[in-house]
Design a protein around this motif. Structure first.
Motif, PDB file in Angstrom:
ATOM      1  N   ILE A   1      20.674 -23.143  -7.772  1.00  0.00           N
ATOM      2  CA  ILE A   1      21.006 -22.513  -9.052  1.00  0.00           C
ATOM      3  C   ILE A   1      22.166 -23.208  -9.770  1.00  0.00           C
ATOM      4  CG2 ILE A   1      20.126 -20.243  -8.428  1.00  0.00           C
ATOM      5  CD1 ILE A   1      22.933 -19.398  -7.700  1.00  0.00           C
ATOM      6  N   TYR A   2      22.852 -24.130  -9.075  1.00  0.00           N
ATOM      7  CA  TYR A   2      24.012 -24.802  -9.665  1.00  0.00           C
ATOM      8  C   TYR A   2      23.691 -26.253 -10.007  1.00  0.00           C
ATOM      9  CZ  TYR A   2      26.600 -20.754  -7.957  1.00  0.00           C
ATOM     10  OH  TYR A   2      27.043 -19.464  -7.732  1.00  0.00           O
ATOM     11  N   THR A   3      24.120 -26.672 -11.198  1.00  0.00           N
ATOM     12  CA  THR A   3      23.908 -28.057 -11.625  1.00  0.00           C
ATOM     13  C   THR A   3      24.874 -28.989 -10.916  1.00  0.00           C
ATOM     14  OG1 THR A   3      23.205 -27.276 -13.799  1.00  0.00           O
ATOM     15  CG2 THR A   3      23.801 -29.606 -13.611  1.00  0.00           C
TER      16      THR A   3
ATOM     17  N   GLY B   1      26.190 -16.211  -8.916  1.00  0.00           N
ATOM     18  CA  GLY B   1      25.292 -17.118  -9.610  1.00  0.00           C
ATOM     19  C   GLY B   1      23.865 -16.609  -9.636  1.00  0.00           C
ATOM     20  N   GLU B   2      23.407 -16.074  -8.512  1.00  0.00           N
ATOM     21  CA  GLU B   2      22.043 -15.533  -8.452  1.00  0.00           C
ATOM     22  C   GLU B   2      21.858 -14.397  -9.448  1.00  0.00           C
ATOM     23  OE1 GLU B   2      20.192 -15.728  -4.135  1.00  0.00           O
ATOM     24  OE2 GLU B   2      22.215 -14.898  -4.062  1.00  0.00           O
TER      25      GLU B   2
ATOM     26  N   VAL C   1      21.703 -15.750 -13.046  1.00  0.00           N
ATOM     27  CA  VAL C   1      20.390 -16.346 -13.350  1.00  0.00           C
ATOM     28  C   VAL C   1      19.384 -15.251 -13.689  1.00  0.00           C
ATOM     29  CG1 VAL C   1      18.436 -17.572 -12.340  1.00  0.00           C
ATOM     30  CG2 VAL C   1      20.760 -18.458 -12.039  1.00  0.00           C
ATOM     31  N   GLN C   2      19.444 -14.143 -12.973  1.00  0.00           N
ATOM     32  CA  GLN C   2      18.544 -13.029 -13.260  1.00  0.00           C
ATOM     33  C   GLN C   2      18.757 -12.465 -14.659  1.00  0.00           C
ATOM     34  OE1 GLN C   2      18.957 -10.110 -10.132  1.00  0.00           O
ATOM     35  NE2 GLN C   2      18.515 -11.608  -8.527  1.00  0.00           N
TER      36      GLN C   2
ATOM     37  N   GLY D   1      21.102 -18.874 -22.082  1.00  0.00           N
ATOM     38  CA  GLY D   1      20.767 -20.129 -21.423  1.00  0.00           C
ATOM     39  C   GLY D   1      21.605 -21.297 -21.886  1.00  0.00           C
TER      40      GLY D   1
ATOM     41  N   GLN E   1      21.734 -19.945 -17.311  1.00  0.00           N
ATOM     42  CA  GLN E   1      21.094 -21.061 -16.624  1.00  0.00           C
ATOM     43  C   GLN E   1      22.031 -22.222 -16.297  1.00  0.00           C
ATOM     44  OE1 GLN E   1      17.715 -22.314 -18.981  1.00  0.00           O
ATOM     45  NE2 GLN E   1      17.063 -20.221 -19.365  1.00  0.00           N
ATOM     46  N   LYS E   2      23.083 -22.398 -17.077  1.00  0.00           N
ATOM     47  CA  LYS E   2      23.944 -23.570 -16.921  1.00  0.00           C
ATOM     48  C   LYS E   2      25.170 -23.198 -16.091  1.00  0.00           C
ATOM     49  CE  LYS E   2      22.300 -25.693 -21.177  1.00  0.00           C
ATOM     50  NZ  LYS E   2      22.623 -26.194 -22.539  1.00  0.00           N
ATOM     51  N   LEU E   3      24.996 -23.303 -14.773  1.00  0.00           N
ATOM     52  CA  LEU E   3      26.017 -22.866 -13.827  1.00  0.00           C
ATOM     53  C   LEU E   3      26.506 -24.021 -12.968  1.00  0.00           C
ATOM     54  CD1 LEU E   3      24.236 -19.651 -12.447  1.00  0.00           C
ATOM     55  CD2 LEU E   3      25.793 -19.788 -14.390  1.00  0.00           C
TER      56      LEU E   3
END
Length: 219
Positions: free
Chosen positions: A109-111, A80-81, A84-85, A65, A89-91
């Protein structure tokens, strides 16, 4: 049908197109989530392969993370998905196609997102910003050129990783890459820009075609 999906993929990899024309083709493909259907996991295992490799490189699940990742040529966010799985977390996402980027943004899912080409005006990204910069499916006819490797290195901090996952046959079938891509990778090693961590051929990357995974540590 897989044949139709493969034809759609070939449509986005047609020769003699400008990068802008290719981006527009991807936007058209994104309409009605057709891209999402055509490149389902049944046809495109690249995102799963990518996430599995990143999980292998970061075996401590509790620390994933904290890893800052730039998903280059992110498309609709498939890779990205999967990341995350796996607990990443920091995408952030970089994607030149507006239609594709909108699909990616909708997944939440993207910052940060950047609508640009890797070898385009990416000075909005500071040098050394990421622990990992990855390309999953962004290499192909008219896609990221060999010169994009330098930009991939630039955005990764020293000690970070550059990861490329692509169809193996593109190393010889794409003129830009044939006798150029892997030699350029080697040149960058000799120049002290990065060091090779992995070169792995993987089965059934997309439409029954083998893929190849490259991992480099930025120096």
């Amino acid at each position: 049908m897989a044949e139709d999906a493969s034809a759609a993929n070939d449509f986005a990899h047609a020769p003699n197109l400008s990068k802008e024309e290719i981006a527009l083709r991807y936007s058209k493909w994104a309409q009605g989530a057709q891209y999402e259907q055509d490149l389902s996991e049944e046809n495109f295992k690249g995102p799963t392969i990518t996430a599995d490799v990143l999980a292998e490189l970061f075996p401590d699940e509790d620390s994933r993370g904290d890893v800052y990742i730039l998903d280059v040529a992110a498309g609709s966010g498939f890779a990205g998905e999967k990341l995350v799985q796996k607990g990443f977390q920091k995408l952030d996402a970089l994607e030149p196609s507006e239609g594709m980027l909108n699909l990616a943004i909708s997944k939440g899912i993207y910052t940060r997102t950047f609508q640009t080409f890797l070898n385009g005006p990416t000075n909005c990204i500071l040098s050394g910003s990421y622990d990992v910069a990855l390309i999953c499916g962004g290499m192909g006819e008219g896609h990221i050129p060999c010169s994009g490797l330098d930009e991939l290195i630039r955005v990764v901090r020293p000690g970070g990783l550059a990861v490329i996952v692509m169809r193996e046959k593109y190393l010889t079938s794409v003129v830009e890459y044939k006798d150029r891509l892997e030699p350029r990778m080697k040149e960058l090693e000799l120049e002290g820009k990065w060091s090779s961590v992995m070169r792995r051929v993987v089965p059934k990357y997309s439409f029954e075609n083998n893929g190849v995974v490259f991992v480099f540590r930025v120096l």
